[in-house]
Design a protein around this motif. Structure first.
Motif, mmCIF file in Angstrom:
data_model
loop_
_atom_site.group_PDB
_atom_site.id
_atom_site.type_symbol
_atom_site.label_atom_id
_atom_site.label_comp_id
_atom_site.label_asym_id
_atom_site.label_seq_id
_atom_site.Cartn_x
_atom_site.Cartn_y
_atom_site.Cartn_z
ATOM 1 N N GLY A 190 53.689 49.923 65.957
ATOM 2 C CA GLY A 190 53.638 48.900 64.492
ATOM 3 C C GLY A 190 54.661 47.739 64.829
ATOM 4 N N LEU A 191 55.710 48.173 65.222
ATOM 5 C CA LEU A 191 56.813 47.315 65.203
ATOM 6 C C LEU A 191 56.508 46.385 66.554
ATOM 7 C CD1 LEU A 191 59.615 46.807 64.159
ATOM 8 C CD2 LEU A 191 60.586 48.184 65.993
ATOM 9 N N ALA A 192 56.023 46.835 67.574
ATOM 10 C CA ALA A 192 55.462 46.014 68.801
ATOM 11 C C ALA A 192 54.371 45.026 68.183
ATOM 12 C CB ALA A 192 54.983 46.976 69.968
ATOM 13 N N LEU A 193 53.296 45.719 67.453
ATOM 14 C CA LEU A 193 52.262 44.460 67.052
ATOM 15 C C LEU A 193 52.892 43.739 66.106
ATOM 16 C CD1 LEU A 193 49.263 44.306 66.492
ATOM 17 C CD2 LEU A 193 49.402 45.908 64.584
ATOM 18 N N GLY A 194 53.915 43.848 65.205
ATOM 19 C CA GLY A 194 54.430 42.741 64.738
ATOM 20 C C GLY A 194 54.985 41.685 65.317
ATOM 21 N N TRP A 195 55.743 42.230 66.419
ATOM 22 C CA TRP A 195 56.530 41.340 67.285
ATOM 23 C C TRP A 195 55.644 40.496 68.008
ATOM 24 C CZ3 TRP A 195 61.478 40.128 69.112
ATOM 25 C CH2 TRP A 195 61.555 39.328 70.355
ATOM 26 N N GLY A 196 54.378 41.109 68.327
ATOM 27 C CA GLY A 196 53.577 40.072 69.216
ATOM 28 C C GLY A 196 52.878 39.097 68.350
ATOM 29 N N LEU A 197 52.415 39.549 67.290
ATOM 30 C CA LEU A 197 51.850 38.456 66.243
ATOM 31 C C LEU A 197 52.935 37.383 65.630
ATOM 32 C CD1 LEU A 197 49.892 40.935 63.897
ATOM 33 C CD2 LEU A 197 48.974 39.357 65.546
ATOM 34 N N ILE A 198 54.088 37.551 65.509
ATOM 35 C CA ILE A 198 54.951 36.537 65.071
ATOM 36 C C ILE A 198 55.516 35.864 66.252
ATOM 37 C CG2 ILE A 198 57.153 38.113 65.275
ATOM 38 C CD1 ILE A 198 56.570 36.713 62.095
ATOM 39 N N TYR A 199 55.472 36.429 67.259
ATOM 40 C CA TYR A 199 55.739 35.791 68.698
ATOM 41 C C TYR A 199 54.726 34.657 68.982
ATOM 42 C CZ TYR A 199 57.432 35.078 73.803
ATOM 43 O OH TYR A 199 57.749 34.616 74.875
ATOM 44 N N LEU A 200 53.626 34.891 68.873
ATOM 45 C CA LEU A 200 52.384 34.144 68.890
ATOM 46 C C LEU A 200 52.680 32.988 67.959
ATOM 47 C CD1 LEU A 200 49.322 33.463 69.705
ATOM 48 C CD2 LEU A 200 48.695 35.135 68.053
ATOM 49 N N LEU A 201 52.883 33.111 66.873
ATOM 50 C CA LEU A 201 53.012 32.135 65.548
ATOM 51 C C LEU A 201 54.170 31.314 66.156
ATOM 52 C CD1 LEU A 201 52.664 31.001 62.849
ATOM 53 C CD2 LEU A 201 54.262 32.469 61.944
ATOM 54 N N GLY A 202 55.195 31.726 66.651
ATOM 55 C CA GLY A 202 56.407 30.932 67.222
ATOM 56 C C GLY A 202 56.104 29.921 68.132
ATOM 57 N N ALA A 203 55.374 30.450 69.285
ATOM 58 C CA ALA A 203 54.799 29.808 70.479
ATOM 59 C C ALA A 203 53.930 28.618 69.991
ATOM 60 C CB ALA A 203 54.074 30.546 71.293
ATOM 61 N N LEU A 204 52.802 29.048 69.024
ATOM 62 C CA LEU A 204 51.995 27.807 68.570
ATOM 63 C C LEU A 204 52.675 26.831 67.737
ATOM 64 C CD1 LEU A 204 48.894 30.160 67.702
ATOM 65 C CD2 LEU A 204 49.308 28.882 69.898
ATOM 66 N N ILE A 205 53.817 27.149 67.061
ATOM 67 C CA ILE A 205 54.489 25.831 66.120
ATOM 68 C C ILE A 205 55.485 25.298 66.815
ATOM 69 C CG2 ILE A 205 53.849 26.924 63.983
ATOM 70 C CD1 ILE A 205 56.763 28.056 63.893
ATOM 71 N N SER A 206 55.857 25.742 68.252
ATOM 72 C CA SER A 206 57.023 25.165 68.823
ATOM 73 C C SER A 206 56.951 23.566 69.267
ATOM 74 C CB SER A 206 57.156 25.941 70.140
ATOM 75 O OG SER A 206 56.081 26.019 71.111
ATOM 76 N N HIS A 207 55.371 23.433 69.535
ATOM 77 C CA HIS A 207 55.109 21.917 70.103
ATOM 78 C C HIS A 207 55.341 20.990 68.823
ATOM 79 C CE1 HIS A 207 53.463 18.297 72.022
ATOM 80 N NE2 HIS A 207 52.234 18.471 71.042
ATOM 81 N N PRO A 208 54.698 21.161 68.032
ATOM 82 C CA PRO A 208 55.000 20.135 66.565
ATOM 83 C C PRO A 208 56.358 20.253 66.157
ATOM 84 C CG PRO A 208 53.722 22.075 65.926
ATOM 85 C CD PRO A 208 53.663 22.074 67.308
ATOM 86 N N ILE A 209 57.296 21.149 66.324
ATOM 87 C CA ILE A 209 58.506 21.244 65.626
ATOM 88 C C ILE A 209 59.188 20.179 66.918
ATOM 89 C CG2 ILE A 209 60.635 22.539 65.256
ATOM 90 C CD1 ILE A 209 58.867 24.778 64.340
ATOM 91 N N ALA A 210 59.267 20.701 68.243
ATOM 92 C CA ALA A 210 59.904 19.956 69.178
ATOM 93 C C ALA A 210 59.547 18.488 69.157
ATOM 94 C CB ALA A 210 59.546 20.654 70.606
ATOM 95 N N HIS A 211 58.379 17.859 68.886
ATOM 96 C CA HIS A 211 57.908 16.773 68.734
ATOM 97 C C HIS A 211 58.739 15.899 67.524
ATOM 98 C CE1 HIS A 211 55.357 13.460 69.454
ATOM 99 N NE2 HIS A 211 55.162 13.359 67.950
ATOM 100 N N ARG A 212 58.936 16.705 66.469
ATOM 101 C CA ARG A 212 59.513 16.110 65.638
ATOM 102 C C ARG A 212 60.991 15.853 65.569
ATOM 103 N NH1 ARG A 212 58.929 16.832 59.387
ATOM 104 N NH2 ARG A 212 60.110 15.225 58.689
ATOM 105 N N PHE A 213 61.593 17.047 65.954
ATOM 106 C CA PHE A 213 63.151 17.135 65.955
ATOM 107 C C PHE A 213 63.679 17.205 67.378
ATOM 108 C CE2 PHE A 213 61.687 19.483 62.183
ATOM 109 C CZ PHE A 213 62.342 18.777 61.156
ATOM 110 N N GLY A 214 62.984 17.023 68.532
ATOM 111 C CA GLY A 214 63.550 17.176 69.931
ATOM 112 C C GLY A 214 63.551 18.603 70.385
ATOM 113 N N GLU A 215 63.283 18.636 71.790
ATOM 114 C CA GLU A 215 63.083 19.621 72.403
ATOM 115 C C GLU A 215 64.558 20.475 72.463
ATOM 116 O OE1 GLU A 215 59.711 17.290 74.031
ATOM 117 O OE2 GLU A 215 61.603 17.292 73.511
ATOM 118 N N ARG A 216 65.619 19.740 72.792
ATOM 119 C CA ARG A 216 66.622 20.576 72.959
ATOM 120 C C ARG A 216 67.239 21.168 71.793
ATOM 121 N NH1 ARG A 216 71.617 16.918 74.888
ATOM 122 N NH2 ARG A 216 71.376 16.337 72.780
ATOM 123 N N ASN A 217 67.110 20.131 70.712
ATOM 124 C CA ASN A 217 67.630 20.687 69.193
ATOM 125 C C ASN A 217 66.900 21.859 68.659
ATOM 126 O OD1 ASN A 217 69.349 18.421 69.114
ATOM 127 N ND2 ASN A 217 68.026 17.170 67.841
#
Length: 389
Positions: A44-71
């Motif tokens: 169950g813990l592993a399933l939660g990690w996978g789903l939330i990791y997927l979310l983090g990966a998908l929102i990384s581009h718009p956040i990096a575009h707005r605030f900068g990759e290094r930040n």
């Protein structure tokens, strides 16, 4: 980016991958041994990690575009250090579970940015080598982290696992401070950019490699909790079993090395076809092997298939999308989906009685679907090549 810049990115890749793996793989030993989590709770813990990791990966581009990759990368890394320290100081299930999921989100946001820096501004030929060294770096770090986990938990205080990870996160953030605020990208009219026709063919190869990679990550995270039992049933001690289980990672590493030194796989259908064929065979050998030799043969084949599909998927997307964070986000998003699907298949097998046959029955339809999708894309790539010759 100057070669020294790439070396800095490789250095933080190694340190960051050890830190990630101590938590992503090592924490299950901690929850099992120290907190008494059952196999079902860990799934169950592993399933939660996978789903939330997927979310983090998908929102990384718009956040990096707005605030900068290094930040973004620095904030995500410091956030992981803080959470590791908090769990280390108060390692109760009420603190660990939300903290673990928080780290899954931040890790999913961090890796697409690092992948963008590693291949930014490179011609396809140079990207092949640099992405290869990136793969060797992170995959060797996974093996180091697994060895470290055992050493830390048996020779030190188990909570030290979290504090070591926090210290490594701080080191990664410090190196990140020396990177450019944003990675450089090759001009779209650069003479060494692939032709539109070549890019179209590579898109089919990318689709195929992604489906195969998704299957390999799902199977890896389905097998990981089962391997200790499979190997102990064959009479191996815990120490020998952990080393034997690490063979998959070792073979993946060697496959990455071979793909750097023998670039003939590039722009070809056969490596992905090979991965597709040996992946289900390897699963059957690992699940139903009656001797150690058969299970080891399955692990070796599995590692080769995982290496071929991962390298191809990361290379083709970085070249096609010109090293954008979006490219890394899509790549890591698929890995996150694999992280989640593996435990889901494991939970499905538990409902069917939990036997190894139940595991095969649960995994079969998923493998058939990914193989069909991957084969269709390979056929389109071959037709495209034939049409334009």
């Amino acid at each position: 980016m100057h070669p020294t810049g790439k070396r800095r990115v490789l250095a933080l890749t190694f340190i960051g991958s050890v830190a990630t793996s101590l938590i992503e793989l090592g924490l299950y030993f901690y929850t099992h041994d120290i907190l008494g989590f059952s196999e079902l709770q860990n799934l169950g813990l592993a399933l939660g990690w996978g789903l939330i990791y997927l979310l983090g990966a998908l929102i990384s581009h718009p956040i990096a575009h707005r605030f900068g990759e290094r930040n973004l990368a620095i904030v995500a890394t410091l956030g992981q250090a803080v959470i590791n320290a908090i769990i280390g100081l108060s390692p109760t299930p009420a603190v660990l579970v939300p903290g673990f999921l928080g780290m899954g989100l931040l890790t999913g946001m961090m890796w697409p940015v690092i992948e963008s820096y590693i291949s930014s501004g490179l011609t396809p030929r140079r990207a092949l080598n640099t992405i290869g060294y990136f793969n060797l770096t992170w995959s060797s770090a996974v093996a180091v982290a697994l060895v470290l986990t055992g050493q830390i938990m048996t020779r030190l205080e188990p909570n030290a696992l979290l504090f070591v990870a926090a210290g490594l996160n701080l080191a990664v953030a410090a190196i990140m401070l020396s990177l450019r605020a944003r990675p450089l990208h090759m001009d779209h009219d650069h003479p060494e950019r692939p032709s539109p026709e070549q890019l179209q063919r590579w898109k089919h190869l990318l689709v195929s490699s992604r489906w195969t990679m998704l299957a390999s990550y799902a199977l890896l995270f389905l097998l990981s909790p089962l391997l200790p039992e499979i190997l102990s049933d064959l009479g191996l001690s815990t120490e020998v079993a952990t080393n034997t289980a690490a063979l998959i990672h070792g073979m993946r590493f060697l496959t990455f090395a071979a793909m750097i030194f023998f670039p003939a796989w590039h722009d070809r259908v056969w490596p992905l076809l090979l991965a597709l064929v040996i992946q289900p065979v390897s699963l059957i050998l690992i699940l139903f092997g009656t001797t150690i030799a058969v299970v080891i043969a399955g692990e070796i084949m599995f590692g080769i298939a995982a290496g071929l599909s991962y390298f191809a998927a990361l290379y083709y997307v970085q070249v096609i999308q010109n090293a954008s964070v979006e490219a890394g986000g899509e790549h890591e998003g698929l890995i996150g989906a694999g992280f989640a699907i593996g435990p889901l298949l494991g939970l499905g097998a538990t409902v069917l009685g939990g036997s190894l046959l139940a595991v095969a029955v649960t995994a079969g339809p998923f493998l058939a679907l990914t193989a069909w999708k991957a084969t269709s894309a390979l056929r389109r790539s071959a037709q495209h090549r034939h049409h334009h010759q």
